[in-house]
Design a protein around this motif. Structure first.
Motif, PDB file in Angstrom:
ATOM      1  N   VAL A 100       3.128  26.863 -10.294  1.00  0.00           N
ATOM      2  CA  VAL A 100       4.049  27.559 -11.209  1.00  0.00           C
ATOM      3  C   VAL A 100       5.268  28.063 -10.436  1.00  0.00           C
ATOM      4  N   HIS A 101       5.025  28.723  -9.294  1.00  0.00           N
ATOM      5  CA  HIS A 101       6.155  29.213  -8.492  1.00  0.00           C
ATOM      6  C   HIS A 101       6.982  28.042  -7.961  1.00  0.00           C
ATOM      7  N   LEU A 102       6.288  26.991  -7.515  1.00  0.00           N
ATOM      8  CA  LEU A 102       7.020  25.839  -6.971  1.00  0.00           C
ATOM      9  C   LEU A 102       7.908  25.202  -8.045  1.00  0.00           C
ATOM     10  N   GLY A 104       0.500  23.488  -1.078  1.00  0.00           N
ATOM     11  CA  GLY A 104      -0.488  23.456  -0.008  1.00  0.00           C
ATOM     12  C   GLY A 104      -0.940  24.848   0.365  1.00  0.00           C
ATOM     13  N   ASP A 105      -1.903  24.889   1.271  1.00  0.00           N
ATOM     14  CA  ASP A 105      -2.496  26.151   1.709  1.00  0.00           C
ATOM     15  C   ASP A 105      -1.998  26.495   3.107  1.00  0.00           C
ATOM     16  N   ALA A 106      -1.514  27.721   3.249  1.00  0.00           N
ATOM     17  CA  ALA A 106      -0.944  28.163   4.523  1.00  0.00           C
ATOM     18  C   ALA A 106      -1.950  28.107   5.676  1.00  0.00           C
ATOM     19  N   HIS A 107      -3.252  28.084   5.352  1.00  0.00           N
ATOM     20  CA  HIS A 107      -4.257  28.029   6.427  1.00  0.00           C
ATOM     21  C   HIS A 107      -4.379  26.634   7.030  1.00  0.00           C
ATOM     22  N   LEU A 145       6.514  25.653   1.312  1.00  0.00           N
ATOM     23  CA  LEU A 145       5.122  25.338   0.927  1.00  0.00           C
ATOM     24  C   LEU A 145       4.556  26.544   0.203  1.00  0.00           C
ATOM     25  N   ASP A 146       3.802  26.286  -0.861  1.00  0.00           N
ATOM     26  CA  ASP A 146       3.165  27.378  -1.600  1.00  0.00           C
ATOM     27  C   ASP A 146       1.925  26.840  -2.309  1.00  0.00           C
ATOM     28  N   LEU A 147       0.998  27.752  -2.558  1.00  0.00           N
ATOM     29  CA  LEU A 147      -0.228  27.403  -3.286  1.00  0.00           C
ATOM     30  C   LEU A 147       0.020  27.238  -4.773  1.00  0.00           C
ATOM     31  N   SER A 148       1.038  27.929  -5.286  1.00  0.00           N
ATOM     32  CA  SER A 148       1.203  28.023  -6.739  1.00  0.00           C
ATOM     33  C   SER A 148       2.173  26.974  -7.275  1.00  0.00           C
ATOM     34  N   ILE A 191      11.086  25.911   7.873  1.00  0.00           N
ATOM     35  CA  ILE A 191      10.081  25.963   6.801  1.00  0.00           C
ATOM     36  C   ILE A 191       9.751  27.403   6.436  1.00  0.00           C
ATOM     37  N   GLU A 192       9.664  27.661   5.129  1.00  0.00           N
ATOM     38  CA  GLU A 192       9.104  28.939   4.676  1.00  0.00           C
ATOM     39  C   GLU A 192       7.697  28.668   4.134  1.00  0.00           C
ATOM     40  N   VAL A 193       6.722  29.337   4.717  1.00  0.00           N
ATOM     41  CA  VAL A 193       5.329  29.212   4.279  1.00  0.00           C
ATOM     42  C   VAL A 193       5.088  30.304   3.225  1.00  0.00           C
ATOM     43  N   GLY A 194       4.571  29.893   2.061  1.00  0.00           N
ATOM     44  CA  GLY A 194       4.411  30.859   0.946  1.00  0.00           C
ATOM     45  C   GLY A 194       5.771  31.142   0.328  1.00  0.00           C
ATOM     46  N   CYS A 195       6.504  30.076  -0.001  1.00  0.00           N
ATOM     47  CA  CYS A 195       7.923  30.223  -0.404  1.00  0.00           C
ATOM     48  C   CYS A 195       8.090  30.737  -1.832  1.00  0.00           C
ATOM     49  N   GLY A 196       7.008  30.756  -2.629  1.00  0.00           N
ATOM     50  CA  GLY A 196       7.123  31.256  -4.005  1.00  0.00           C
ATOM     51  C   GLY A 196       8.160  30.479  -4.789  1.00  0.00           C
ATOM     52  N   THR A 197       9.045  31.216  -5.459  1.00  0.00           N
ATOM     53  CA  THR A 197      10.049  30.597  -6.338  1.00  0.00           C
ATOM     54  C   THR A 197      11.330  30.233  -5.585  1.00  0.00           C
ATOM     55  N   CYS A 226       7.881  33.472   7.127  1.00  0.00           N
ATOM     56  CA  CYS A 226       7.226  33.889   5.892  1.00  0.00           C
ATOM     57  C   CYS A 226       7.748  35.260   5.517  1.00  0.00           C
ATOM     58  N   HIS A 227       7.562  35.612   4.241  1.00  0.00           N
ATOM     59  CA  HIS A 227       8.162  36.829   3.666  1.00  0.00           C
ATOM     60  C   HIS A 227       7.224  37.307   2.569  1.00  0.00           C
ATOM     61  N   PHE A 228       6.607  38.466   2.756  1.00  0.00           N
ATOM     62  CA  PHE A 228       5.635  38.996   1.786  1.00  0.00           C
ATOM     63  C   PHE A 228       4.539  37.969   1.489  1.00  0.00           C
ATOM     64  N   LEU A 229       4.005  37.359   2.524  1.00  0.00           N
ATOM     65  CA  LEU A 229       2.913  36.385   2.352  1.00  0.00           C
ATOM     66  C   LEU A 229       1.604  36.892   2.940  1.00  0.00           C
ATOM     67  N   LEU A 230       1.640  37.401   4.180  1.00  0.00           N
ATOM     68  CA  LEU A 230       0.389  37.581   4.934  1.00  0.00           C
ATOM     69  C   LEU A 230      -0.567  38.580   4.296  1.00  0.00           C
TER      70      LEU A 230
HETATM   71  C1  LIG Z   1       4.742  37.863  -2.876  1.00  0.00           C
HETATM   72  S1  LIG Z   1       4.968  36.139  -3.027  1.00  0.00           S
HETATM   73  C2  LIG Z   1       6.355  35.873  -1.958  1.00  0.00           C
HETATM   74  C3  LIG Z   1       7.110  34.616  -2.219  1.00  0.00           C
HETATM   75  C4  LIG Z   1       8.298  34.353  -1.289  1.00  0.00           C
HETATM   76  N1  LIG Z   1       7.898  34.321   0.082  1.00  0.00           N
HETATM   77  C5  LIG Z   1       9.357  35.414  -1.483  1.00  0.00           C
HETATM   78  O1  LIG Z   1       9.381  36.351  -0.698  1.00  0.00           O
HETATM   79  O2  LIG Z   1      10.148  35.285  -2.428  1.00  0.00           O
HETATM   80  C6  LIG Z   1       3.636  35.442  -2.117  1.00  0.00           C
HETATM   81  C7  LIG Z   1       3.551  33.949  -2.269  1.00  0.00           C
HETATM   82  O3  LIG Z   1       2.533  33.470  -1.382  1.00  0.00           O
HETATM   83  C8  LIG Z   1       1.835  32.433  -2.029  1.00  0.00           C
HETATM   84  N2  LIG Z   1       0.534  32.297  -1.366  1.00  0.00           N
HETATM   85  C9  LIG Z   1      -0.502  33.167  -1.349  1.00  0.00           C
HETATM   86  N3  LIG Z   1      -1.521  32.682  -0.602  1.00  0.00           N
HETATM   87  C10 LIG Z   1      -1.116  31.485  -0.120  1.00  0.00           C
HETATM   88  C11 LIG Z   1      -1.708  30.493   0.709  1.00  0.00           C
HETATM   89  N4  LIG Z   1      -2.941  30.654   1.211  1.00  0.00           N
HETATM   90  N5  LIG Z   1      -1.012  29.384   1.002  1.00  0.00           N
HETATM   91  C12 LIG Z   1       0.243  29.204   0.496  1.00  0.00           C
HETATM   92  N6  LIG Z   1       0.867  30.109  -0.304  1.00  0.00           N
HETATM   93  C13 LIG Z   1       0.197  31.225  -0.616  1.00  0.00           C
HETATM   94  C14 LIG Z   1       1.771  32.873  -3.489  1.00  0.00           C
HETATM   95  O4  LIG Z   1       1.528  31.792  -4.349  1.00  0.00           O
HETATM   96  C15 LIG Z   1       3.153  33.483  -3.654  1.00  0.00           C
HETATM   97  O5  LIG Z   1       4.083  32.531  -4.093  1.00  0.00           O
END
Ligand SMILES: C[S@@+](CC[C@H](N)C(=O)[O-])C[C@H]1O[C@@H](n2cnc3c(N)ncnc32)[C@H](O)[C@@H]1O
Length: 253
Positions: free
Chosen positions: A68-70, A85-88, A63-66, A39-45, A102-106
């Motif tokens: 639009v990205h999903l 969904g929400d990563a929390h 999983l991602d909050l957005s 699983i990638e949390v905050g997977c964006g696009t 995760c990648h550029f999420l935290l």
């Molecule tokens: C900089 S982007 C990185 C996307 C992807 N990981 C990548 O590297 O291509 C950060 C992503 O985290 C998502 N995000 C931010 N806060 C979040 C949360 N609390 N739960 C889930 N996703 C979240 C944003 O919607 C966004 O898609």
């Protein structure tokens, strides 16, 4: 000025290119070849989830909050299971994944400790949590000197957007606090081989302009962009934002 969904995807793809080699190494270390569920949390696009396309025997989840990205991810990765969904509060039972990453999420989340604890909960005993890339703007290096102003402004703009610009340095500690073991951590190197690709540079500036729109006038932004482009054309521009990674394993019971 905001980016279109497609432009966000291009931006995420650009970031994913920076960490391509690191990810390949991390996946080998984490035993991806034997993994069944990732699983990638905050997977964006889906720029990183695409790594798992076509791997026999592997199911990839994102999983991602957005929404639009999903939407972008769904178009590109019909084989992935994508959830809003929400990563929390990750909506999965514990111990059901071999790898959580995760990648550029935290840097964007309100409570990174909680998110990493949730990721640790999802993986089985012996599974791994990979925090693949988080920048640390506190260690940014700019050259020529006039460009340092841009660094300070960008750090402040990130803070105003609710981000934690010094996230990178916290990764190893977060994994240990979540109970993970054999933690490996480090910083991605930087290299400068000449002027940046004009398309990537234009994209970089589009994001910067969006971040700094309320802070600098169009004229000030034009002047800084010109300075940046000139320094790059001369081959003297340095822009280094330390990007940290860390991973660790859940103990075998
Ligand atoms: C900089 S982007 C990185 C996307 C992807 N990981 C990548 O590297 O291509 C950060 C992503 O985290 C998502 N995000 C931010 N806060 C979040 C949360 N609390 N739960 C889930 N996703 C979240 C944003 O919607 C966004 O898609």
């Amino acid at each position: 000025m905001t980016l279109s969904p497609e432009e966000w995807h291009q931006r995420f793809r650009q970031q994913a290119r920076w960490t391509h080699e690191l990810r390949a190494h991390a996946y080998r270390q984490a035993g991806l070849d034997h993994a069944g569920r990732v699983i990638e949390v905050g997977c964006g696009t889906g720029a990183v989830l695409a790594d798992f396309l076509g791997r026999a025997g592997l199911t990839s989840h994102g999983l991602d909050l957005s929404e639009v990205h999903l939407g972008q991810a769904r178009r590109r990765l019909p084989g992935s299971i994508l959830v809003k969904g929400d990563a929390h509060h990750l909506p999965y039972a514990g111990g059901v994944f071999d790898l959580a990453l995760c990648h550029f999420l935290l840097l964007w989340v309100a409570d990174p400790g909680r998110v990493v604890a949730e990721m640790a909960r999802l993986v089985r005993s012996g599974g791994a949590v990979l925090l693949l890339a988080e920048p640390d703007y506190g260690g940014r290096v700019d050259h020529p000197e006039e460009m340092a102003r841009l660094g300070a402004l960008q750090r402040e703009a990130l803070r105003l957007q609710g981000a934690q610009p010094q996230m990178g340095r916290r990764l190893a500690g977060l994994l240990r606090q979540a109970g993970l073991e054999k933690v490996v951590s480090g910083v991605l190197g930087g290299s400068w081989t000449g002027p940046a690709d004009p398309v990537e540079l234009a994209q970089e500036w589009k994001v910067l302009r969006a971040d700094l729109a309320g802070t600098l006038s169009e004229g000030e932004l034009d002047a800084l962009q010109e300075l940046d482009e000139l320094a790059r054309a001369r081959g003297e521009r340095v822009l280094f934002v330390p990007t940290f990674y860390a991973w660790g394993w859940k103990d075998q019971d």
